[in-house]
Design a protein around this motif. Structure first.
Motif, PDB file in Angstrom:
ATOM      1  N   ALA A  56       8.534  -4.271  -8.164  1.00 35.28           N
ATOM      2  CA  ALA A  56       8.661  -3.218  -7.151  1.00 35.28           C
ATOM      3  C   ALA A  56       7.446  -3.204  -6.235  1.00 35.28           C
ATOM      4  CB  ALA A  56       8.816  -1.864  -7.836  1.00 35.28           C
ATOM      5  N   PHE A  57       7.665  -2.931  -4.985  1.00 36.19           N
ATOM      6  CA  PHE A  57       6.649  -2.794  -3.945  1.00 36.19           C
ATOM      7  C   PHE A  57       5.995  -4.106  -3.537  1.00 36.19           C
ATOM      8  CE2 PHE A  57       6.440   1.216  -6.458  1.00 36.19           C
ATOM      9  CZ  PHE A  57       7.194   1.972  -5.586  1.00 36.19           C
ATOM     10  N   GLN A  58       6.438  -5.243  -4.066  1.00 36.72           N
ATOM     11  CA  GLN A  58       5.867  -6.523  -3.650  1.00 36.72           C
ATOM     12  C   GLN A  58       6.101  -6.770  -2.165  1.00 36.72           C
ATOM     13  OE1 GLN A  58       7.388  -9.657  -6.126  1.00 36.72           O
ATOM     14  NE2 GLN A  58       5.763  -9.401  -7.638  1.00 36.72           N
ATOM     15  N   ASP A  59       7.231  -6.321  -1.656  1.00 40.39           N
ATOM     16  CA  ASP A  59       7.563  -6.528  -0.248  1.00 40.39           C
ATOM     17  C   ASP A  59       7.147  -5.355   0.637  1.00 40.39           C
ATOM     18  OD1 ASP A  59       8.648  -8.995  -0.864  1.00 40.39           O
ATOM     19  OD2 ASP A  59      10.644  -8.168  -1.191  1.00 40.39           O
ATOM     20  N   HIS A  60       6.628  -4.293   0.046  1.00 36.83           N
ATOM     21  CA  HIS A  60       6.213  -3.122   0.827  1.00 36.83           C
ATOM     22  C   HIS A  60       4.867  -3.422   1.475  1.00 36.83           C
ATOM     23  CE1 HIS A  60       4.895   0.927   1.839  1.00 36.83           C
ATOM     24  NE2 HIS A  60       6.139   1.332   1.658  1.00 36.83           N
ATOM     25  N   VAL A  61       4.764  -3.201   2.777  1.00 36.93           N
ATOM     26  CA  VAL A  61       3.545  -3.514   3.518  1.00 36.93           C
ATOM     27  C   VAL A  61       2.338  -2.774   2.952  1.00 36.93           C
ATOM     28  CG1 VAL A  61       3.862  -1.735   5.286  1.00 36.93           C
ATOM     29  CG2 VAL A  61       2.595  -3.818   5.832  1.00 36.93           C
ATOM     30  N   GLY A  62       2.555  -1.633   2.340  1.00 39.14           N
ATOM     31  CA  GLY A  62       1.458  -0.841   1.795  1.00 39.14           C
ATOM     32  C   GLY A  62       1.053  -1.214   0.385  1.00 39.14           C
ATOM     33  N   GLY A  63       1.809  -2.119  -0.259  1.00 39.42           N
ATOM     34  CA  GLY A  63       1.493  -2.482  -1.642  1.00 39.42           C
ATOM     35  C   GLY A  63       1.982  -1.429  -2.619  1.00 39.42           C
ATOM     36  N   ASN A  64       1.384  -1.398  -3.780  1.00 40.13           N
ATOM     37  CA  ASN A  64       1.795  -0.505  -4.855  1.00 40.13           C
ATOM     38  C   ASN A  64       1.469   0.956  -4.508  1.00 40.13           C
ATOM     39  OD1 ASN A  64       2.855   0.204  -7.331  1.00 40.13           O
ATOM     40  ND2 ASN A  64       1.485  -1.089  -8.523  1.00 40.13           N
ATOM     41  N   ARG A  65       2.100   1.878  -5.224  1.00 35.41           N
ATOM     42  CA  ARG A  65       1.835   3.305  -5.033  1.00 35.41           C
ATOM     43  C   ARG A  65       0.525   3.665  -5.740  1.00 35.41           C
ATOM     44  NH1 ARG A  65       7.750   5.750  -6.609  1.00 35.41           N
ATOM     45  NH2 ARG A  65       8.745   5.549  -4.567  1.00 35.41           N
ATOM     46  N   VAL A  66      -0.480   4.008  -4.969  1.00 33.12           N
ATOM     47  CA  VAL A  66      -1.789   4.330  -5.533  1.00 33.12           C
ATOM     48  C   VAL A  66      -1.844   5.770  -6.048  1.00 33.12           C
ATOM     49  CG1 VAL A  66      -2.880   5.016  -3.356  1.00 33.12           C
ATOM     50  CG2 VAL A  66      -4.278   4.109  -5.199  1.00 33.12           C
ATOM     51  N   ALA A  67      -1.108   6.681  -5.416  1.00 34.41           N
ATOM     52  CA  ALA A  67      -1.204   8.094  -5.795  1.00 34.41           C
ATOM     53  C   ALA A  67       0.089   8.822  -5.471  1.00 34.41           C
ATOM     54  CB  ALA A  67      -2.367   8.758  -5.062  1.00 34.41           C
ATOM     55  N   THR A  68       0.263   9.944  -6.164  1.00 34.02           N
ATOM     56  CA  THR A  68       1.427  10.812  -5.976  1.00 34.02           C
ATOM     57  C   THR A  68       0.951  12.230  -5.716  1.00 34.02           C
ATOM     58  OG1 THR A  68       2.789   9.491  -7.478  1.00 34.02           O
ATOM     59  CG2 THR A  68       3.497  11.761  -7.084  1.00 34.02           C
ATOM     60  N   LEU A  69       1.591  12.886  -4.754  1.00 37.00           N
ATOM     61  CA  LEU A  69       1.373  14.303  -4.499  1.00 37.00           C
ATOM     62  C   LEU A  69       2.730  14.977  -4.657  1.00 37.00           C
ATOM     63  CD1 LEU A  69      -0.599  16.534  -3.639  1.00 37.00           C
ATOM     64  CD2 LEU A  69      -0.141  15.905  -1.269  1.00 37.00           C
ATOM     65  N   LEU A  70       2.835  15.902  -5.593  1.00 39.10           N
ATOM     66  CA  LEU A  70       4.088  16.585  -5.909  1.00 39.10           C
ATOM     67  C   LEU A  70       3.930  18.070  -5.601  1.00 39.10           C
ATOM     68  CD1 LEU A  70       6.927  16.696  -7.287  1.00 39.10           C
ATOM     69  CD2 LEU A  70       5.715  17.001  -9.451  1.00 39.10           C
ATOM     70  N   PHE A  71       4.733  18.557  -4.651  1.00 36.65           N
ATOM     71  CA  PHE A  71       4.714  19.972  -4.271  1.00 36.65           C
ATOM     72  C   PHE A  71       5.857  20.706  -4.957  1.00 36.65           C
ATOM     73  CE2 PHE A  71       2.751  17.945  -0.623  1.00 36.65           C
ATOM     74  CZ  PHE A  71       1.702  18.800  -0.331  1.00 36.65           C
ATOM     75  N   ALA A  74       2.609  25.520  -5.207  1.00 34.92           N
ATOM     76  CA  ALA A  74       1.608  24.763  -5.960  1.00 34.92           C
ATOM     77  C   ALA A  74       1.852  23.273  -5.750  1.00 34.92           C
ATOM     78  CB  ALA A  74       1.693  25.103  -7.441  1.00 34.92           C
ATOM     79  N   ALA A  75       0.843  22.479  -6.048  1.00 37.54           N
ATOM     80  CA  ALA A  75       0.962  21.031  -5.924  1.00 37.54           C
ATOM     81  C   ALA A  75       0.186  20.376  -7.055  1.00 37.54           C
ATOM     82  CB  ALA A  75       0.431  20.552  -4.577  1.00 37.54           C
ATOM     83  N   VAL A  76       0.634  19.185  -7.425  1.00 35.51           N
ATOM     84  CA  VAL A  76      -0.046  18.372  -8.426  1.00 35.51           C
ATOM     85  C   VAL A  76      -0.320  17.018  -7.784  1.00 35.51           C
ATOM     86  CG1 VAL A  76       0.084  17.359 -10.736  1.00 35.51           C
ATOM     87  CG2 VAL A  76       1.242  19.520 -10.265  1.00 35.51           C
ATOM     88  N   PHE A  77      -1.530  16.500  -7.978  1.00 34.09           N
ATOM     89  CA  PHE A  77      -1.929  15.210  -7.425  1.00 34.09           C
ATOM     90  C   PHE A  77      -2.486  14.348  -8.541  1.00 34.09           C
ATOM     91  CE2 PHE A  77      -3.446  12.226  -4.379  1.00 34.09           C
ATOM     92  CZ  PHE A  77      -4.688  11.790  -4.838  1.00 34.09           C
ATOM     93  N   TRP A  78      -2.074  13.055  -8.553  1.00 34.49           N
ATOM     94  CA  TRP A  78      -2.659  12.136  -9.518  1.00 34.49           C
ATOM     95  C   TRP A  78      -2.680  10.724  -8.949  1.00 34.49           C
ATOM     96  CZ3 TRP A  78       2.190  14.238 -10.126  1.00 34.49           C
ATOM     97  CH2 TRP A  78       3.267  13.353 -10.223  1.00 34.49           C
ATOM     98  N   TYR A  79      -3.642   9.943  -9.439  1.00 32.08           N
ATOM     99  CA  TYR A  79      -3.713   8.520  -9.099  1.00 32.08           C
ATOM    100  C   TYR A  79      -2.839   7.750 -10.071  1.00 32.08           C
ATOM    101  CZ  TYR A  79      -7.577   9.250  -5.892  1.00 32.08           C
ATOM    102  OH  TYR A  79      -8.352   9.642  -4.839  1.00 32.08           O
ATOM    103  N   ASN A  80      -2.020   6.855  -9.558  1.00 28.17           N
ATOM    104  CA  ASN A  80      -1.165   6.000 -10.373  1.00 28.17           C
ATOM    105  C   ASN A  80      -1.864   4.712 -10.781  1.00 28.17           C
ATOM    106  OD1 ASN A  80       1.257   7.637 -10.135  1.00 28.17           O
ATOM    107  ND2 ASN A  80       1.211   7.030  -7.999  1.00 28.17           N
ATOM    108  N   LEU A  81      -2.896   4.343 -10.038  1.00 23.69           N
ATOM    109  CA  LEU A  81      -3.628   3.105 -10.299  1.00 23.69           C
ATOM    110  C   LEU A  81      -5.069   3.423 -10.640  1.00 23.69           C
ATOM    111  CD1 LEU A  81      -2.400   0.947  -7.259  1.00 23.69           C
ATOM    112  CD2 LEU A  81      -1.404   1.073  -9.560  1.00 23.69           C
ATOM    113  N   LEU A  82      -5.630   2.658 -11.557  1.00 21.61           N
ATOM    114  CA  LEU A  82      -7.056   2.758 -11.837  1.00 21.61           C
ATOM    115  C   LEU A  82      -7.825   2.249 -10.625  1.00 21.61           C
ATOM    116  CD1 LEU A  82      -6.948   1.370 -15.484  1.00 21.61           C
ATOM    117  CD2 LEU A  82      -7.293   3.751 -14.801  1.00 21.61           C
ATOM    118  N   PRO A  83      -9.099   2.569 -10.498  1.00 22.87           N
ATOM    119  CA  PRO A  83      -9.862   2.120  -9.333  1.00 22.87           C
ATOM    120  C   PRO A  83      -9.858   0.599  -9.124  1.00 22.87           C
ATOM    121  CG  PRO A  83     -11.048   3.844 -10.439  1.00 22.87           C
ATOM    122  CD  PRO A  83      -9.873   3.493 -11.321  1.00 22.87           C
ATOM    123  N   ASN A  84      -9.645  -0.179 -10.193  1.00 21.55           N
ATOM    124  CA  ASN A  84      -9.604  -1.637 -10.039  1.00 21.55           C
ATOM    125  C   ASN A  84      -8.217  -2.141  -9.648  1.00 21.55           C
ATOM    126  OD1 ASN A  84      -8.151  -1.396 -12.379  1.00 21.55           O
ATOM    127  ND2 ASN A  84      -9.360  -2.846 -13.559  1.00 21.55           N
TER     128      ASN A  84
END
Length: 165
Positions: A57-72, A98-108
């Protein structure tokens, strides 16, 4: 579910700007906001928002993988509908505005497997949420790579109206 129409509308532009300000992430390659409604017994099975090492998934997406999610949360349920982070042991009950935010990828750039989450069944009422997924490729100047492979960023906490770490 439905997706908003992007930056063509004034309100969407304002929301995108506020999301950028709150997360310090660019939305240039982000996905359009997605609004979801869960009725009685509506739920979402445990899943990751990013592609894991074994997925294409996301290999063809210009932005690459999903780094973070914001859920309202656009409202609260009368009962049920919590978001649970299965492996982290965290539970967030829906609360209006309310909203929840998290990183899906580690900094590396590796997937953070502790972010597996699910939407618990709505027992009474309905649940309205809006998701925004940010992608990694447009974050190179805002979220720098960390050479420590297993480092996990500290989540921000809201205290007296101020975010702290």
């Amino acid at each position: 579910s439905t997706q908003s129409t992007g930056d063509k509308e004034f309100i969407v532009r304002r929301v995108n700007r506020r999301m950028e300000d709150a997360t310090e992430l660019s939305h240039e390659y982000a996905e359009l906001q997605q609004v979801n409604n869960y009725g009685m017994a509506g739920q979402y099975e445990p899943h990751y928002d990013m592609a894991t090492k074994d997925e294409a998934a996301f290999q063809d997406h210009v932005g690459g993988n999903r780094v973070a999610t914001l859920l309202f949360y656009m409202g609260k349920t009368d009962a049920g509908g919590a978001t649970v982070f299965v492996d982290a042991g965290a539970r967030i009950a829906p609360s209006t505005n309310a909203a929840v935010f998290w990183y899906n990828l580690l900094p590396n750039g590796d997937p953070d497997l502790i972010t597996r989450h699910a939407g618990c069944p709505v027992l009474v009422g309905t649940k309205w949420v809006m998701n925004k997924w940010f992608h990694v490729n447009d974050q190179m100047f805002t979220r720098q790579c960390d050479l420590e492979q297993w480092t996990r960023e500290k989540p921000a906490k809201l205290y007296n109206g101020q975010y702290t770490t």
